[in-house]
Enzyme design. Structure first.
Site, short mmCIF file in Angstrom:
data_model
loop_
_atom_site.label_atom_id
_atom_site.label_comp_id
_atom_site.label_asym_id
_atom_site.label_seq_id
_atom_site.Cartn_x
_atom_site.Cartn_y
_atom_site.Cartn_z
N LYS A 121 0.84 -1.20 0.00
CA LYS A 121 0.00 0.00 0.00
C LYS A 121 0.88 1.26 0.00
CE LYS A 121 -3.91 -2.36 2.23
NZ LYS A 121 -4.88 -2.36 3.36
N TYR A 137 -12.06 -2.87 -3.85
CA TYR A 137 -12.65 -3.01 -2.51
C TYR A 137 -14.18 -2.97 -2.55
CZ TYR A 137 -8.19 -2.71 0.05
OH TYR A 137 -6.94 -2.96 0.58
N ASN A 166 -2.07 0.14 7.07
CA ASN A 166 -1.59 -1.21 7.41
C ASN A 166 -0.75 -1.88 6.33
OD1 ASN A 166 -3.73 -1.78 5.75
ND2 ASN A 166 -4.82 -3.10 7.20
N HIS A 204 -1.74 -5.35 1.26
CA HIS A 204 -3.00 -6.05 0.95
C HIS A 204 -2.68 -7.46 0.47
CE1 HIS A 204 -6.74 -7.27 -0.93
NE2 HIS A 204 -6.00 -7.62 -1.97
N GLU A 238 -9.06 -10.31 -8.36
CA GLU A 238 -8.14 -9.18 -8.19
C GLU A 238 -7.01 -9.21 -9.22
OE1 GLU A 238 -7.09 -9.48 -4.03
OE2 GLU A 238 -9.13 -8.95 -3.40
P1 RTP Z 1 -6.87 -5.98 2.75
O1 RTP Z 1 -8.15 -6.33 2.02
O2 RTP Z 1 -6.41 -4.57 2.48
O3 RTP Z 1 -5.81 -6.99 2.52
O4 RTP Z 1 -7.16 -6.01 4.33
P2 RTP Z 1 -7.98 -7.14 5.14
O5 RTP Z 1 -8.49 -8.19 4.21
O6 RTP Z 1 -7.12 -7.55 6.28
O7 RTP Z 1 -9.19 -6.29 5.73
P3 RTP Z 1 -10.57 -5.90 5.04
O8 RTP Z 1 -11.67 -6.23 5.99
O9 RTP Z 1 -10.66 -6.46 3.65
O10 RTP Z 1 -10.46 -4.31 4.97
C1 RTP Z 1 -9.77 -3.68 3.92
C2 RTP Z 1 -8.95 -2.54 4.47
O11 RTP Z 1 -9.84 -1.51 4.92
C3 RTP Z 1 -9.26 -0.85 6.02
N1 RTP Z 1 -10.20 -0.96 7.13
N2 RTP Z 1 -10.52 0.04 7.91
N3 RTP Z 1 -12.93 -0.19 10.61
C4 RTP Z 1 -12.03 0.39 9.83
O12 RTP Z 1 -11.71 1.55 9.95
C5 RTP Z 1 -11.42 -0.42 8.79
N4 RTP Z 1 -11.66 -1.69 8.55
C6 RTP Z 1 -10.90 -2.03 7.50
C7 RTP Z 1 -7.95 -1.52 6.34
O13 RTP Z 1 -6.90 -0.78 5.69
C8 RTP Z 1 -8.11 -2.88 5.70
O14 RTP Z 1 -6.86 -3.44 5.39
MG MG Z 2 -9.58 -7.76 2.47
#
Ligand code: RTP
Ligand code: MG
Length: 156
Positions: A16, A56, A119, A122, A133
């Site tokens: 990212k 997303y 974070n 991804h 993707e």
């Molecule tokens: P990613 O898709 O980016 O690999 O992350 P992930 O699967 O671990 O988490 P996901 O639930 O898919 O969420 C995508 C990204 O959105 C941001 N996020 N912010 N509550 C919040 O403020 C929140 N929840 C998620 C994070 O950057 C997360 O990686």
């Molecule tokens: Mg995710």
């Protein structure tokens, strides 16, 4: 060879914008290489908001969706495709949890960051997500599989 179908598994990994700015590209690539996965796609790009909204899409109704798209478009990202046995799940394990506070040391998010909104990395969450993707971010012609496997780089 048994296990050959597993070896063809691919995942989409992106460093990212915060990870690129903080110079974590090299270490992230190195850890995937050290593990034994094969790099089959790699590019640096400033992703458009349209691409990121699509990427997303599953989060389109969540309160953080717009903030997430703004963050992800705030600078260049490194988009990668990695291939190998169980690479989707293993890639997720190497990343840690969504929130860095829940991520163990030794994971990218456990080692490199403190906030969910920055974070660093991804990774696709399933084989189906990975296929979606990869086709969103890469053209088939941008992926190199046979070439990297070939011994032509070693033997005349
Ligand atoms: P990613 O898709 O980016 O690999 O992350 P992930 O699967 O671990 O988490 P996901 O639930 O898919 O969420 C995508 C990204 O959105 C941001 N996020 N912010 N509550 C919040 O403020 C929140 N929840 C998620 C994070 O950057 C997360 O990686
Ligand atoms: Mg995710």
């Amino acid at each position: 060879k048994s296990g050959w179908t597993g070896v063809k598994e691919r995942t989409f990994i992106a460093v990212k914008p915060d990870g690129v700015q903080r110079k974590r590209v090299g270490e992230i690539v190195q850890r995937f290489e050290k593990k034994g996965f094969k790099l089959v796609g790699f590019k640096l790009l400033k992703a458009s908001k349209d691409l990121l909204r699509e990427h997303y899409w599953e989060h389109r109704n969540r309160p953080f969706y717009n903030r997430l798209v703004t963050y992800m478009s705030s600078g260049p990202v490194v988009a990668m495709v990695w291939q190998g046995q169980d690479v989707v799940k293993t890639g997720r394990d190497m990343m840690g949890k969504t929130n860095p506070i829940d991520s163990m040391p030794g994971t990218f998010r456990g080692d490199f960051c403190v906030e969910m909104g920055r974070n660093v990395i991804h990774g696709s969450d399933s084989v189906e997500s990975a296929q979606r993707e990869i086709s969103l971010w890469f053209k088939e012609s941008e992926l190199c599989d046979r070439e990297v496997c070939s011994n032509n780089w070693i033997y005349d």
